[in-house]
Motif scaffolding. Structure first.
Motif, PDB file in Angstrom:
ATOM      1  N   VAL A  97      13.445  26.323  13.395  1.00  0.00           N
ATOM      2  CA  VAL A  97      13.854  28.217  13.523  1.00  0.00           C
ATOM      3  C   VAL A  97      13.134  28.532  11.800  1.00  0.00           C
ATOM      4  O   VAL A  97      12.460  29.521  11.857  1.00  0.00           O
ATOM      5  N   ARG A  98      13.664  27.460  10.785  1.00  0.00           N
ATOM      6  CA  ARG A  98      13.225  28.185   9.611  1.00  0.00           C
ATOM      7  C   ARG A  98      11.605  28.676   9.006  1.00  0.00           C
ATOM      8  O   ARG A  98      11.530  29.487   9.043  1.00  0.00           O
ATOM      9  N   GLY A  99      11.413  27.593   9.382  1.00  0.00           N
ATOM     10  CA  GLY A  99       9.690  26.907   9.335  1.00  0.00           C
ATOM     11  C   GLY A  99       9.408  28.378   9.890  1.00  0.00           C
ATOM     12  O   GLY A  99       8.478  29.620   9.348  1.00  0.00           O
ATOM     13  N   ALA A 100       9.676  28.740  11.462  1.00  0.00           N
ATOM     14  CA  ALA A 100       9.044  29.308  11.802  1.00  0.00           C
ATOM     15  C   ALA A 100       9.044  31.089  11.436  1.00  0.00           C
ATOM     16  O   ALA A 100       8.103  31.785  11.510  1.00  0.00           O
ATOM     17  N   ILE A 101      10.310  31.577  11.028  1.00  0.00           N
ATOM     18  CA  ILE A 101      10.444  32.307  10.676  1.00  0.00           C
ATOM     19  C   ILE A 101      10.108  32.856   9.531  1.00  0.00           C
ATOM     20  O   ILE A 101       9.461  34.341   9.362  1.00  0.00           O
ATOM     21  N   GLN A 102      10.157  31.869   8.345  1.00  0.00           N
ATOM     22  CA  GLN A 102       9.537  31.693   7.185  1.00  0.00           C
ATOM     23  C   GLN A 102       7.506  32.586   7.699  1.00  0.00           C
ATOM     24  O   GLN A 102       6.935  32.391   6.566  1.00  0.00           O
ATOM     25  N   ALA A 103       7.434  31.770   8.691  1.00  0.00           N
ATOM     26  CA  ALA A 103       6.072  32.015   8.742  1.00  0.00           C
ATOM     27  C   ALA A 103       5.741  33.650   9.007  1.00  0.00           C
ATOM     28  O   ALA A 103       3.908  34.103   8.925  1.00  0.00           O
ATOM     29  N   VAL A 104       5.992  34.341   9.342  1.00  0.00           N
ATOM     30  CA  VAL A 104       5.714  35.856   9.755  1.00  0.00           C
ATOM     31  C   VAL A 104       5.870  35.926   8.624  1.00  0.00           C
ATOM     32  O   VAL A 104       5.678  35.881   7.622  1.00  0.00           O
ATOM     33  N   SER A 105       4.128  37.010   8.820  1.00  0.00           N
ATOM     34  CA  SER A 105       4.333  37.023   7.518  1.00  0.00           C
ATOM     35  C   SER A 105       4.800  38.268   6.490  1.00  0.00           C
ATOM     36  O   SER A 105       6.032  39.296   7.021  1.00  0.00           O
ATOM     37  N   LYS A 106       4.355  38.551   5.558  1.00  0.00           N
ATOM     38  CA  LYS A 106       5.207  38.955   4.317  1.00  0.00           C
ATOM     39  C   LYS A 106       5.128  40.662   4.243  1.00  0.00           C
ATOM     40  O   LYS A 106       5.574  41.791   4.341  1.00  0.00           O
ATOM     41  N   GLN A 107       3.993  40.886   5.165  1.00  0.00           N
ATOM     42  CA  GLN A 107       3.731  42.813   5.420  1.00  0.00           C
ATOM     43  C   GLN A 107       4.384  42.768   5.941  1.00  0.00           C
ATOM     44  O   GLN A 107       4.990  44.032   6.229  1.00  0.00           O
ATOM     45  N   GLN A 108       4.783  42.223   7.634  1.00  0.00           N
ATOM     46  CA  GLN A 108       5.558  42.639   8.489  1.00  0.00           C
ATOM     47  C   GLN A 108       6.996  43.012   8.236  1.00  0.00           C
ATOM     48  O   GLN A 108       8.268  43.829   7.721  1.00  0.00           O
ATOM     49  N   TYR A 109       8.198  42.033   6.938  1.00  0.00           N
ATOM     50  CA  TYR A 109       8.943  42.297   6.185  1.00  0.00           C
ATOM     51  C   TYR A 109       8.710  43.111   5.075  1.00  0.00           C
ATOM     52  O   TYR A 109       9.595  44.447   5.448  1.00  0.00           O
ATOM     53  N   GLU A 110       7.962  43.791   4.598  1.00  0.00           N
ATOM     54  CA  GLU A 110       7.404  44.985   3.844  1.00  0.00           C
ATOM     55  C   GLU A 110       7.355  46.451   4.408  1.00  0.00           C
ATOM     56  O   GLU A 110       8.177  47.002   3.726  1.00  0.00           O
ATOM     57  N   ALA A 111       7.069  46.246   5.857  1.00  0.00           N
ATOM     58  CA  ALA A 111       7.147  47.595   6.441  1.00  0.00           C
ATOM     59  C   ALA A 111       8.480  47.261   7.142  1.00  0.00           C
ATOM     60  O   ALA A 111       9.050  49.336   7.252  1.00  0.00           O
ATOM     61  N   ALA A 112       9.527  46.787   7.220  1.00  0.00           N
ATOM     62  CA  ALA A 112      10.915  46.495   7.724  1.00  0.00           C
ATOM     63  C   ALA A 112      11.536  47.503   6.276  1.00  0.00           C
ATOM     64  O   ALA A 112      12.505  48.090   6.793  1.00  0.00           O
ATOM     65  N   LYS A 113      10.802  47.267   5.764  1.00  0.00           N
ATOM     66  CA  LYS A 113      12.107  47.098   3.818  1.00  0.00           C
ATOM     67  C   LYS A 113      11.977  49.311   3.557  1.00  0.00           C
ATOM     68  O   LYS A 113      12.291  49.330   3.685  1.00  0.00           O
TER      69      LYS A 113
END
Length: 223
Positions: A108-124
C-alpha cells in the motif's frame, strides 16, 4: 482404506482452511491499508506505530507469532489477571492476518508513493486537505497497482494456513497428519492434500484476477 475414503475427513479440513484463509485475508487487507497509510501519516505517533507493527511482524517468524498468540499470550494474561486465551481459530486468523497485513502495508505504501508528484501538486493547488488528497487522488490510482501484489499475498496466506495445524486447529494439514498417522499411507494422503491445496490456490488466483479486472474497470470509469 481406499483413497476415496480419505476425501471426507480431508474435505472437512479443507473447509476450515478456506474459512481461515478468508477471514485472515480480510483482516490482513484492513491492516494493510491502516498501516500502509499510517506509515505515510504526517502525525508522528501514527507513523511510528505503523512502522513498529510492520517491522515486528515482517521481521519475525509467522510460526513464532502463532505460538506466541496461542501459548504465551494466555500466560501473560494470567499473570495480570486477564483472560487472554484464544480459541485455535481466533489465534490462527489473528496471526495470519497480522502477518499478511504487515507485508501488505508495504504494498500500500509503495503504491501510494508511486502516484506522480504532479497529482499531489495539482491537489495542493486546488486546496485539497491531506485526507481529500489521499481518498480522491492517491488511492483511486494506487489501488489497481496494488492488486497483483495482493493476489500473491492472498495465495501465500492460503499456503501459510498449514502452520495453524500446529496449534491443533483441524484444518487440511491437521486432518492429513491424523490420517497419515492412523493409516500409515503418507504417499496417498499427501498426494491428495497437495492437489487440494493446488486446487484452492488456483480458485483463489482466479477470484483475485477477477477482482483485479473489476478494479481496473473501476479506475477506467473514473477517468
Amino acid at each position: 482404506m481406499t483413497w476415496t475414503q480419505y476425501l471426507g475427513p480431508l474435505s472437512q479440513g479443507a473447509w476450515v482452511t478456506v474459512q481461515l484463509t478468508f477471514w485472515s485475508t480480510i483482516l490482513g487487507a484492513f491492516l494493510s491499508f491502516a498501516a500502509g497509510i499510517g506509515k505515510l501519516s504526517p502525525v508522528r505517533g501514527v507513523r511510528w506505530l505503523s512502522i513498529t507493527y510492520i517491522e515486528v511482524f515482517r521481521g519475525t517468524s509467522l510460526l513464532v507469532q502463532l505460538f506466541w498468540l496461542y501459548f504465551a499470550l494466555p500466560i501473560m494474561g494470567d499473570a495480570i489477571g486477564i483472560n487472554l486465551r484464544l480459541p485455535p481459530v481466533a489465534a490462527g486468523v489473528l496471526a495470519l492476518g497480522l502477518n499478511i497485513g504487515a507485508y501488505g502495508a508495504e504494498v500500500v505504501r509503495g503504491a501510494i508513493q508511486a502516484v506522480s508528484k504532479q497529482q499531489y501538486e495539482a491537489a495542493k493547488a486546488m486546496n485539497f486537505t491531506y485526507r481529500h488528497t489521499l481518498w480522491r487522488v492517491a488511492l483511486p490510482q494506487a489501488i489497481p497497482e496494488m492488486m497483483p501484489s495482493f493476489s500473491n499475498l492472498a495465495v501465500q496466506n492460503l499456503k501459510d494456513t498449514a502452520l495453524a495445524s500446529l496449534i491443533s486447529l483441524g484444518d487440511l494439514a491437521f486432518k492429513a497428519e491424523q490420517l497419515r498417522n492412523y493409516y500409515q499411507d503418507s504417499t496417498t494422503v499427501y498426494t491428495i492434500v497437495l492437489l487440494m491445496y493446488f486446487g484452492m490456490a488456483l480458485v483463489l488466483s482466479v477470484l483475485m484476477r477477477l477482482l483485479e479486472a473489476n478494479v481496473g474497470r473501476w479506475r477506467g470509469a473514473r477517468r
